[in-house]
Design a protein around this motif. Sequence first.
Motif, PDB file in Angstrom:
ATOM      1  N   THR A 104       0.797  -1.201   0.111  1.00 20.42           N
ATOM      2  CA  THR A 104       0.247  -0.187  -0.039  1.00 20.42           C
ATOM      3  C   THR A 104       1.053   1.119   0.059  1.00 20.42           C
ATOM      4  O   THR A 104       1.718   1.528   1.098  1.00 20.42           O
ATOM      5  CB  THR A 104      -1.016  -0.011   1.201  1.00 20.42           C
ATOM      6  N   PRO A 105       0.884   2.045  -1.102  1.00 18.05           N
ATOM      7  CA  PRO A 105       1.700   3.114  -1.046  1.00 18.05           C
ATOM      8  C   PRO A 105       1.638   4.209   0.145  1.00 18.05           C
ATOM      9  O   PRO A 105       0.031   4.405   0.648  1.00 18.05           O
ATOM     10  CB  PRO A 105       1.185   3.889  -2.297  1.00 18.05           C
ATOM     11  N   SER A 106       2.664   4.616   0.757  1.00 19.61           N
ATOM     12  CA  SER A 106       2.303   5.419   2.031  1.00 19.61           C
ATOM     13  C   SER A 106       3.425   6.532   1.620  1.00 19.61           C
ATOM     14  O   SER A 106       4.281   6.532   0.792  1.00 19.61           O
ATOM     15  CB  SER A 106       2.482   4.644   3.058  1.00 19.61           C
ATOM     16  N   ASP A 107       3.515   7.188   2.832  1.00 18.18           N
ATOM     17  CA  ASP A 107       4.598   8.321   2.823  1.00 18.18           C
ATOM     18  C   ASP A 107       6.041   7.622   3.239  1.00 18.18           C
ATOM     19  O   ASP A 107       6.931   8.604   3.104  1.00 18.18           O
ATOM     20  CB  ASP A 107       4.220   9.501   3.822  1.00 18.18           C
ATOM     21  N   THR A 108       6.000   6.349   3.483  1.00 15.39           N
ATOM     22  CA  THR A 108       7.479   5.956   3.869  1.00 15.39           C
ATOM     23  C   THR A 108       7.678   4.850   2.646  1.00 15.39           C
ATOM     24  O   THR A 108       8.811   4.245   2.666  1.00 15.39           O
ATOM     25  CB  THR A 108       7.346   5.295   5.215  1.00 15.39           C
ATOM     26  N   LEU A 166       8.063  -0.391  -2.936  1.00 17.24           N
ATOM     27  CA  LEU A 166       8.743  -0.833  -1.835  1.00 17.24           C
ATOM     28  C   LEU A 166       8.503  -0.239  -0.611  1.00 17.24           C
ATOM     29  O   LEU A 166       8.577   1.069  -0.325  1.00 17.24           O
ATOM     30  CB  LEU A 166      10.213  -1.067  -2.244  1.00 17.24           C
ATOM     31  N   ALA A 167       8.202  -0.941   0.531  1.00 14.68           N
ATOM     32  CA  ALA A 167       8.082  -0.435   1.791  1.00 14.68           C
ATOM     33  C   ALA A 167       8.611  -1.251   2.751  1.00 14.68           C
ATOM     34  O   ALA A 167       9.007  -2.471   2.573  1.00 14.68           O
ATOM     35  CB  ALA A 167       6.534  -0.585   2.227  1.00 14.68           C
ATOM     36  N   VAL A 168       9.341  -0.625   3.733  1.00 14.58           N
ATOM     37  CA  VAL A 168      10.051  -1.362   4.865  1.00 14.58           C
ATOM     38  C   VAL A 168       9.475  -1.216   6.321  1.00 14.58           C
ATOM     39  O   VAL A 168       8.850  -0.299   6.290  1.00 14.58           O
ATOM     40  CB  VAL A 168      11.602  -0.835   4.852  1.00 14.58           C
ATOM     41  N   THR A 169       9.741  -2.264   7.197  1.00 21.26           N
ATOM     42  CA  THR A 169       9.339  -2.064   8.485  1.00 21.26           C
ATOM     43  C   THR A 169      10.825  -2.288   9.396  1.00 21.26           C
ATOM     44  O   THR A 169      11.491  -3.122   9.154  1.00 21.26           O
ATOM     45  CB  THR A 169       8.408  -3.244   8.947  1.00 21.26           C
ATOM     46  N   LEU A 170      11.024  -1.134  10.053  1.00 25.00           N
ATOM     47  CA  LEU A 170      12.187  -1.008  10.794  1.00 25.00           C
ATOM     48  C   LEU A 170      11.816  -1.360  12.282  1.00 25.00           C
ATOM     49  O   LEU A 170      10.742  -0.807  12.759  1.00 25.00           O
ATOM     50  CB  LEU A 170      12.923   0.284  10.669  1.00 25.00           C
ATOM     51  N   GLU A 171      12.799  -1.946  12.832  1.00 25.54           N
ATOM     52  CA  GLU A 171      12.784  -2.292  14.757  1.00 25.54           C
ATOM     53  C   GLU A 171      13.891  -1.878  14.942  1.00 25.54           C
ATOM     54  O   GLU A 171      14.912  -2.727  14.889  1.00 25.54           O
ATOM     55  CB  GLU A 171      12.110  -3.890  14.611  1.00 25.54           C
ATOM     56  N   GLY A 172      13.900  -0.771  15.408  1.00 22.21           N
ATOM     57  CA  GLY A 172      15.222  -0.257  16.093  1.00 22.21           C
ATOM     58  C   GLY A 172      16.290   0.122  14.738  1.00 22.21           C
ATOM     59  O   GLY A 172      15.673   0.723  13.908  1.00 22.21           O
ATOM     60  N   ASP A 173      17.384  -0.562  14.803  1.00 23.62           N
ATOM     61  CA  ASP A 173      18.292  -0.420  13.607  1.00 23.62           C
ATOM     62  C   ASP A 173      18.293  -1.588  12.570  1.00 23.62           C
ATOM     63  O   ASP A 173      19.165  -2.004  12.067  1.00 23.62           O
ATOM     64  CB  ASP A 173      19.645   0.050  13.948  1.00 23.62           C
ATOM     65  N   THR A 174      17.113  -2.573  12.863  1.00 23.70           N
ATOM     66  CA  THR A 174      16.950  -3.871  12.121  1.00 23.70           C
ATOM     67  C   THR A 174      15.807  -3.557  10.917  1.00 23.70           C
ATOM     68  O   THR A 174      15.009  -2.942  11.198  1.00 23.70           O
ATOM     69  CB  THR A 174      16.678  -5.003  13.012  1.00 23.70           C
ATOM     70  N   GLU A 186      15.583   4.789  -0.436  1.00 25.47           N
ATOM     71  CA  GLU A 186      14.707   5.865  -0.205  1.00 25.47           C
ATOM     72  C   GLU A 186      13.595   5.378   1.058  1.00 25.47           C
ATOM     73  O   GLU A 186      13.241   6.231   1.834  1.00 25.47           O
ATOM     74  CB  GLU A 186      13.943   6.077  -1.348  1.00 25.47           C
ATOM     75  N   SER A 187      13.067   4.242   0.910  1.00 23.22           N
ATOM     76  CA  SER A 187      12.108   3.803   1.905  1.00 23.22           C
ATOM     77  C   SER A 187      12.743   3.611   3.173  1.00 23.22           C
ATOM     78  O   SER A 187      11.882   4.087   4.297  1.00 23.22           O
ATOM     79  CB  SER A 187      11.583   2.346   1.536  1.00 23.22           C
ATOM     80  N   ILE A 188      13.987   3.326   3.189  1.00 19.43           N
ATOM     81  CA  ILE A 188      14.778   3.379   4.632  1.00 19.43           C
ATOM     82  C   ILE A 188      14.662   4.674   5.101  1.00 19.43           C
ATOM     83  O   ILE A 188      14.516   4.932   6.286  1.00 19.43           O
ATOM     84  CB  ILE A 188      16.123   2.813   4.626  1.00 19.43           C
ATOM     85  N   ALA A 189      15.163   5.787   4.284  1.00 19.96           N
ATOM     86  CA  ALA A 189      15.373   7.110   4.777  1.00 19.96           C
ATOM     87  C   ALA A 189      13.948   7.720   5.040  1.00 19.96           C
ATOM     88  O   ALA A 189      13.753   8.390   6.052  1.00 19.96           O
ATOM     89  CB  ALA A 189      15.897   8.000   3.738  1.00 19.96           C
ATOM     90  N   LYS A 190      13.050   7.359   4.407  1.00 17.05           N
ATOM     91  CA  LYS A 190      11.586   7.956   4.768  1.00 17.05           C
ATOM     92  C   LYS A 190      11.053   7.399   6.283  1.00 17.05           C
ATOM     93  O   LYS A 190      10.591   8.103   6.954  1.00 17.05           O
ATOM     94  CB  LYS A 190      10.513   7.824   3.643  1.00 17.05           C
TER      95      LYS A 190
END
Length: 153
Positions: free
Chosen positions: A27-31, A46-54, A141-145
Amino acid sequence: MVSALDQLYQQVIMDHAAEKHGSSPVTPSDTSSYQVNPTCGDEVTLAVTLEGDTLADLAWQGQGCSISQASLSMMNDLVAGKSLAEVEQLWNDFDQMMHSRGLELPDEVLDSLEDAASLQGTYKFPNRVKCALLGWMALRESIAKTQARQEHE
């Protein structure tokens, strides 16, 4: 004549292009990141899920040539569950390989890239280098956002 190693690499690329590891609805989002290669029409969201620095998870949806799709699949296998420092090192290794212009790379670089090392010969086709890098650009880009959003929460 195509060498046995080249044939193996071609098969690895075709297998990943067909299987598309990590491909799922996004689902396109701001991240999320949407990238397109205007030269050939390859595209990815592409979308990512970060947990801390992982990098806990990533999802991508794309269409395009076998190089772009295989690269996304291989990238998914390489980076899922890795620390952001490891992801950055993998990016650097992959980028170095894509821009090697046939120069021999250290074995540790190729080993770190696992199946993605099969894309090494892509440097011979400059337009295809963009295809191979498309998913990596979306990932960065997704990580940075996502990091920027988390900083403001």
